[in-house]
Design an enzyme around this catalytic site. Sequence first.
Site, PDB file in Angstrom:
ATOM      1  N   ASP A 155       0.843  -1.187   0.000  1.00 39.98           N
ATOM      2  CA  ASP A 155       0.000   0.000   0.000  1.00 39.98           C
ATOM      3  C   ASP A 155       0.879   1.237   0.000  1.00 39.98           C
ATOM      4  O   ASP A 155       2.051   1.193   0.397  1.00 39.98           O
ATOM      5  CB  ASP A 155      -0.882   0.035   1.260  1.00 39.98           C
ATOM      6  CG  ASP A 155      -1.965  -1.039   1.235  1.00 39.98           C
ATOM      7  OD1 ASP A 155      -2.488  -1.337   0.144  1.00 39.98           O
ATOM      8  OD2 ASP A 155      -2.269  -1.581   2.316  1.00 39.98           O
ATOM      9  N   ASP A 178       0.826   4.507   1.995  1.00 39.39           N
ATOM     10  CA  ASP A 178       0.177   5.028   3.192  1.00 39.39           C
ATOM     11  C   ASP A 178       0.343   6.536   3.272  1.00 39.39           C
ATOM     12  O   ASP A 178       1.460   7.039   3.437  1.00 39.39           O
ATOM     13  CB  ASP A 178       0.770   4.363   4.434  1.00 39.39           C
ATOM     14  CG  ASP A 178       0.484   2.871   4.469  1.00 39.39           C
ATOM     15  OD1 ASP A 178      -0.698   2.506   4.420  1.00 39.39           O
ATOM     16  OD2 ASP A 178       1.446   2.078   4.533  1.00 39.39           O
TER      17      ASP A 178
END
Length: 235
Positions: free
Chosen positions: A156, A158
């Site tokens: 991901d 972030d």
Amino acid sequence: MSASAKAAQMPQPGIAARGPERHMLAWLSEQGWLAVLRAAQPQHRAALTLWQGQDWPAVVRRFDVGAQPGDVCLGLPLPPDEHTGGKVRISLSVPALEISRTSAAVELRSALRYAGPWREALTALEKEAKHLHLRIYGSLAMQVLTGLLYLTPASDIDILFHPRSRKQLEDGVTLLSRHAAHLPLDGEIVFPGGLAVSWKEWQMAMVNPARVIVKELHAVRLMDTASLLATLEQA
């Protein structure tokens, strides 16, 4: 950490006057490293020695239950294992006096050239969000800070987003939601006082009113959205 990343972070002496914050970067003093290495588990000593030698930071995390007064709890996430993909996060607890300097989390703009296949799409997000001063944490941030390989196809990105007003909050969530269609975005909205909420959870709570999980330096709790909105400027 690269010279450009160091310059982008503008470290400040010791813990900031307002105190430690989650995702803040913290560099240990020589005495701090000696104490950490004395207490380290054998399997962690090589990584900790590398961090000390390279002068890389650790990351401020939520306080452990039972942490000593005056200590700061830190995390040192290692790159994924190249064979298994497993991740190791070393937990540290050090006296605040043994932190020589600190910095806010990595700025998104300083991470673009490290973003691999997401560079073009992430650059478009950064240009559109300049007024929001987005920052990052997690795998991309650690890759920027160390030059080690943290990002994988499953990573991901972030995002840390610190709105000052309700309009900035609304604009930011709308922007992140739109760019999440072609980027693996995750992350947190950080309200004044360090009250952090997943931006995705916040978005859902705006559609289906509900309390949200709030992460703080010392606790995790549920709060209603109205209380969080009240911390922001009206404009």
